[in-house]
Design a protein around this motif. Structure first.
Motif, PDB file in Angstrom:
ATOM      1  N   LEU A  45      -5.060 -12.897  34.108  1.00  0.00           N
ATOM      2  CA  LEU A  45      -3.893 -13.099  34.924  1.00  0.00           C
ATOM      3  C   LEU A  45      -4.528 -13.897  36.319  1.00  0.00           C
ATOM      4  CD1 LEU A  45      -1.964  -9.811  34.682  1.00  0.00           C
ATOM      5  CD2 LEU A  45      -1.166 -12.033  33.767  1.00  0.00           C
ATOM      6  N   GLU A  46      -5.865 -13.610  36.478  1.00  0.00           N
ATOM      7  CA  GLU A  46      -6.377 -14.342  37.632  1.00  0.00           C
ATOM      8  C   GLU A  46      -6.595 -15.512  37.304  1.00  0.00           C
ATOM      9  OE1 GLU A  46      -9.763 -11.737  38.396  1.00  0.00           O
ATOM     10  OE2 GLU A  46      -8.419 -10.190  39.295  1.00  0.00           O
ATOM     11  N   ALA A  47      -7.343 -15.872  36.203  1.00  0.00           N
ATOM     12  CA  ALA A  47      -7.525 -17.317  35.717  1.00  0.00           C
ATOM     13  C   ALA A  47      -6.071 -18.127  35.800  1.00  0.00           C
ATOM     14  CB  ALA A  47      -8.092 -17.466  34.267  1.00  0.00           C
ATOM     15  N   LEU A  48      -5.198 -17.293  35.261  1.00  0.00           N
ATOM     16  CA  LEU A  48      -3.695 -18.211  35.151  1.00  0.00           C
ATOM     17  C   LEU A  48      -3.392 -18.643  36.669  1.00  0.00           C
ATOM     18  CD1 LEU A  48      -1.866 -16.091  32.657  1.00  0.00           C
ATOM     19  CD2 LEU A  48      -2.339 -18.138  32.289  1.00  0.00           C
ATOM     20  N   GLU A  49      -3.668 -17.718  37.534  1.00  0.00           N
ATOM     21  CA  GLU A  49      -3.327 -17.882  39.031  1.00  0.00           C
ATOM     22  C   GLU A  49      -3.941 -19.066  39.400  1.00  0.00           C
ATOM     23  OE1 GLU A  49      -3.625 -14.732  41.965  1.00  0.00           O
ATOM     24  OE2 GLU A  49      -2.787 -16.373  43.303  1.00  0.00           O
ATOM     25  N   GLU A  50      -5.326 -19.081  39.100  1.00  0.00           N
ATOM     26  CA  GLU A  50      -6.429 -19.879  39.631  1.00  0.00           C
ATOM     27  C   GLU A  50      -5.693 -21.632  38.980  1.00  0.00           C
ATOM     28  OE1 GLU A  50     -10.432 -19.099  38.954  1.00  0.00           O
ATOM     29  OE2 GLU A  50     -11.135 -21.263  39.218  1.00  0.00           O
ATOM     30  N   ASP A  51      -5.567 -21.296  37.621  1.00  0.00           N
ATOM     31  CA  ASP A  51      -5.176 -22.814  37.172  1.00  0.00           C
ATOM     32  C   ASP A  51      -3.726 -23.402  37.723  1.00  0.00           C
ATOM     33  OD1 ASP A  51      -7.453 -23.315  35.982  1.00  0.00           O
ATOM     34  OD2 ASP A  51      -6.947 -22.275  34.227  1.00  0.00           O
ATOM     35  N   LEU A  52      -2.530 -22.377  37.792  1.00  0.00           N
ATOM     36  CA  LEU A  52      -1.441 -22.603  37.601  1.00  0.00           C
ATOM     37  C   LEU A  52      -0.718 -22.042  38.988  1.00  0.00           C
ATOM     38  CD1 LEU A  52      -0.967 -22.162  34.007  1.00  0.00           C
ATOM     39  CD2 LEU A  52      -0.014 -24.281  35.082  1.00  0.00           C
ATOM     40  N   GLY A  53      -1.380 -21.211  39.873  1.00  0.00           N
ATOM     41  CA  GLY A  53      -0.843 -20.383  40.949  1.00  0.00           C
ATOM     42  C   GLY A  53       0.285 -19.528  40.038  1.00  0.00           C
ATOM     43  N   LYS A  54       0.207 -19.196  38.961  1.00  0.00           N
ATOM     44  CA  LYS A  54       1.106 -18.406  38.224  1.00  0.00           C
ATOM     45  C   LYS A  54       1.108 -16.882  38.655  1.00  0.00           C
ATOM     46  CE  LYS A  54       1.573 -19.337  33.927  1.00  0.00           C
ATOM     47  NZ  LYS A  54       2.068 -19.410  32.240  1.00  0.00           N
ATOM     48  N   SER A  55       2.370 -16.587  39.306  1.00  0.00           N
ATOM     49  CA  SER A  55       2.469 -15.201  39.659  1.00  0.00           C
ATOM     50  C   SER A  55       2.059 -14.161  38.725  1.00  0.00           C
ATOM     51  CB  SER A  55       3.903 -14.842  40.216  1.00  0.00           C
ATOM     52  OG  SER A  55       4.691 -14.830  39.000  1.00  0.00           O
ATOM     53  N   ARG A  56       1.963 -12.896  39.130  1.00  0.00           N
ATOM     54  CA  ARG A  56       1.454 -11.878  38.230  1.00  0.00           C
ATOM     55  C   ARG A  56       2.560 -11.688  37.394  1.00  0.00           C
ATOM     56  NH1 ARG A  56      -2.556  -7.867  37.726  1.00  0.00           N
ATOM     57  NH2 ARG A  56      -1.903  -6.341  36.925  1.00  0.00           N
ATOM     58  N   PHE A  57       3.617 -11.670  37.720  1.00  0.00           N
ATOM     59  CA  PHE A  57       4.843 -11.033  36.928  1.00  0.00           C
ATOM     60  C   PHE A  57       5.020 -12.098  35.833  1.00  0.00           C
ATOM     61  CE2 PHE A  57       9.471 -11.395  36.092  1.00  0.00           C
ATOM     62  CZ  PHE A  57       9.996  -9.906  35.652  1.00  0.00           C
ATOM     63  N   GLU A  58       5.035 -13.486  36.129  1.00  0.00           N
ATOM     64  CA  GLU A  58       5.374 -14.447  35.083  1.00  0.00           C
ATOM     65  C   GLU A  58       4.254 -14.398  34.046  1.00  0.00           C
ATOM     66  OE1 GLU A  58       6.176 -18.295  36.482  1.00  0.00           O
ATOM     67  OE2 GLU A  58       7.936 -17.650  37.665  1.00  0.00           O
ATOM     68  N   GLY A  59       2.905 -14.252  34.784  1.00  0.00           N
ATOM     69  CA  GLY A  59       1.988 -14.214  33.734  1.00  0.00           C
ATOM     70  C   GLY A  59       2.091 -12.638  32.808  1.00  0.00           C
ATOM     71  N   VAL A  60       2.462 -11.790  33.183  1.00  0.00           N
ATOM     72  CA  VAL A  60       2.501 -10.687  32.354  1.00  0.00           C
ATOM     73  C   VAL A  60       3.774 -10.945  31.226  1.00  0.00           C
ATOM     74  CG1 VAL A  60       3.449  -8.412  32.172  1.00  0.00           C
ATOM     75  CG2 VAL A  60       1.706  -9.008  34.176  1.00  0.00           C
ATOM     76  N   ILE A  61       4.876 -11.423  31.880  1.00  0.00           N
ATOM     77  CA  ILE A  61       6.050 -11.708  30.649  1.00  0.00           C
ATOM     78  C   ILE A  61       5.615 -12.840  29.779  1.00  0.00           C
ATOM     79  CG2 ILE A  61       7.679 -10.138  31.940  1.00  0.00           C
ATOM     80  CD1 ILE A  61       9.089 -12.943  32.592  1.00  0.00           C
ATOM     81  N   SER A  62       5.124 -13.763  30.408  1.00  0.00           N
ATOM     82  CA  SER A  62       5.088 -14.921  29.572  1.00  0.00           C
ATOM     83  C   SER A  62       3.739 -15.117  28.905  1.00  0.00           C
ATOM     84  CB  SER A  62       5.531 -16.192  30.232  1.00  0.00           C
ATOM     85  OG  SER A  62       4.626 -16.398  31.216  1.00  0.00           O
ATOM     86  N   GLU A  63       2.795 -14.510  28.926  1.00  0.00           N
ATOM     87  CA  GLU A  63       1.706 -14.603  28.441  1.00  0.00           C
ATOM     88  C   GLU A  63       1.206 -13.170  27.779  1.00  0.00           C
ATOM     89  OE1 GLU A  63      -0.571 -17.852  28.974  1.00  0.00           O
ATOM     90  OE2 GLU A  63       0.470 -18.703  30.501  1.00  0.00           O
ATOM     91  N   THR A  64       0.560 -12.356  28.660  1.00  0.00           N
ATOM     92  CA  THR A  64       0.005 -11.118  28.069  1.00  0.00           C
ATOM     93  C   THR A  64       0.645 -10.206  27.387  1.00  0.00           C
ATOM     94  OG1 THR A  64       0.092 -10.053  30.400  1.00  0.00           O
ATOM     95  CG2 THR A  64      -2.286 -11.080  29.751  1.00  0.00           C
ATOM     96  N   LEU A  65       1.808  -9.781  28.035  1.00  0.00           N
ATOM     97  CA  LEU A  65       2.613  -8.656  27.591  1.00  0.00           C
ATOM     98  C   LEU A  65       3.255  -9.222  26.277  1.00  0.00           C
ATOM     99  CD1 LEU A  65       3.055  -5.932  27.953  1.00  0.00           C
ATOM    100  CD2 LEU A  65       5.251  -6.497  29.284  1.00  0.00           C
TER     101      LEU A  65
END
Ligand code: NAD
Length: 458
Positions: A45-65
């Motif tokens: 999630l931190e890497a997603l934030e670094e690359d895209l400024g992706k919020s934790r919530f969006e990272g969780v629902i659209s990537e990890t979870l």
């Protein structure tokens, strides 16, 4: 490129040695993948934030979870999917039994883009592993933080005979494409899609191409516009509009246009009460090249809302445009936080507007009128469709996800991900105790007999 060939050789050996062939090994590898995601979720999630400024919530629902859910679904169904299936046999072949046996295809290559850089690489891998293959992953160099997390984690969890990672850009990908894979799964733009297909042809390698395009959205006058606006603004500005199935433009009848734009502004004000710029829920544009491309779409259109930007922070605010068919924003896929709104005379004009263009990856329509939605469904060809909402159709394991025509070929998710990387082998097993001589030479005088026999058997 020697390292790439070594990785390929290890995976070929892994396949030959059937390291991911049995039910138990496939299950173990899926569980390993699940562990990789959950044990390193923060890092991802931190890497997603670094690359895209992706919020934790969006990272969780659209990537990890999203991926964990997909793995769990595959684990639940794997035994059933792997079963050989008995099918009927023509009477003429009696005594015999016939089966369809699912088998892995071999070493597969998965190439992914930068917008969902983790999900779009790992989701096809779930299918590849479930189907018993070994795989090379090629993450996108355009999302470098996620790429390096993947390159660091995969060798820690998987042996070199099961999954390998090759990082890099065009040269590295082209070198990979020179190798004889048994399937290439590519997600990205259609220009590169064509290159992939050409390269794959050399080895007669089947391809899945998950491409993009301009996904239309029709908003009917018969609507709760505030609800429509909320669902539409969420789908459009999720991941800062950098979503392959994001509504690319809106078609609306003239009498509804102003009210719809007002409802959209209200929805955006609710989502980002202190503005999108400082909101932790709004991301950034992936890089300057894409920022400049997006900026150029503002020419020749009336900005109805937004348009603020800060190149130094790659910030591009949610932007609504009043556009026409000939506006620059209508020439290519937008793939960013700009939404052109185009007025049409009526629903029929909207249908013809959409049908004149290449088949999109997704098509959307909002209406309370069931008959209108049925017509939209019947008369618009698209990879997928979501009626009265946006994006959410691709979260369903029972709905294959993929494009048609310009938006791609082949579909995955759920069972389809298993199918893509599976060869369904047809097997007939004959009994040895009867052997009708009629099929053997000399054939003289046997033609009529065989005709009568086939007739009799119907
Ligand atoms: P990108 O630039 O990250 O490229 C995708 C992959 O192709 C990368 O791994 C890259 O290294 C490789 N690549 C780039 N140029 C190449 C070349 N000349 N030869 C060989 N390989 C090459 O991503 P992108 O293409 O900008 O992705 C955006 C596009 O992808 C949009 O059109 C979007 O709609 C589409 N997309 C589709 C889906 C889907 O599921 N259908 C999902 C996400 C994105």
């Amino acid at each position: 490129m020697e390292a790439t060939e070594k990785k390929y050789a290890a995976l070929t050996q892994g396949f030959v040695d059937r390291l991911n062939h049995s039910y138990d090994s496939r299950r173990d590898h899926l569980l390993t993948l699940r562990k990789l995601i959950l044990e390193n979720e923060n890092k991802i999630l931190e890497a997603l934030e670094e690359d895209l400024g992706k919020s934790r919530f969006e990272g969780v629902i659209s990537e990890t979870l999203f991926l964990v859910k997909e793995i769990d679904f595959s684990l639940k169904k794997l035994k059933k999917w792997m079963k050989k299936k008995r099918v009927s046999t023509p009477f003429l072949q009696f005594p015999a039994r016939s089966f369809i046996v699912p088998e892995p295809v071999g070493v597969v290559l998965i190439i992914s883009p930068w917008n969902y850089p983790f999900q779009l690489l790992i989701s096809p891998l779930i299918g590849a592993l479930a189907a018993g293959n070994t795989a090379i992953l090629k993450p996108s160099e355009v999302a470098p933080a996620v790429s390096s997390v993947i390159a660091e984690l995969v060798p820690k969890y998987f042996s070199e005979g099961i999954v390998g990672v090759v990082e890099g850009a065009i040269a590295e990908t082209q070198a990979l494409l020179d190798l004889p894979f048994q399937h290439i799964f590519y997600t990205g733009n259609s220009h590169v899609g064509r290159i992939i297909m050409e390269k794959a042809a050399k080895h007669l390698c089947p391809v899945t191409l998950e491409l993009g395009g301009k996904s239309p959205c029709f908003v009917d006058k018969d609507n709760d516009l505030q609800l429509v606006a909320r669902r539409l603004m969420w789908g459009k500005f999720f991941n800062t509009g950098q979503t392959c199935v994001a509504p690319d433009y809106v078609l609306v009848e003239e009498e509804t246009q102003a009210a719809l734009i007002e409802a959209m502004k209200k929805a955006l004000a609710e989502f980002f009460p202190f503005g999108a710029k400082d909101s932790p829920d709004y991301g950034k544009i992936i890089n300057e090249r894409h920022f400049n491309r997006l900026e150029s779409y503002l020419e020749e259109s009336e900005i109805e809302y937004g348009g603020e930007r800060d190149k130094s922070k790659l910030y591009f605010s949610p932007t609504l445009l009043k556009a026409t068919e000939s506006s620059k924003s209508m020439k290519e896929e937008i793939f960013g936080p700009i939404l052109p709104i185009i007025k049409v005379k009526n629903f029929d004009e909207a249908l013809s507007f959409i049908r004149r263009r290449p088949h999109p990856l997704a098509a959307y329509a909002f209406s309370r009128n069931g008959k209108l939605l049925n017509r939209f469904c019947d008369e618009v060809t698209a990879g997928g469709m979501c009626l009265n909402d946006s994006l959410v159709h691709l979260t369903s394991e029972t709905l294959p996800f993929g494009g048609v025509g310009e938006s791609g070929m082949g579909a995955y998710h759920g069972k389809k991900s298993f199918d893509i990387f599976t060869h369904y082998k047809s097997v007939m097993k004959r009994g040895l105790f009867i052997d009708l001589p009629v099929r053997y030479p000399p054939y003289k005088g046997k033609e009529n007999l065989i005709r009568r026999l086939l007739n009799w058997l119907g």
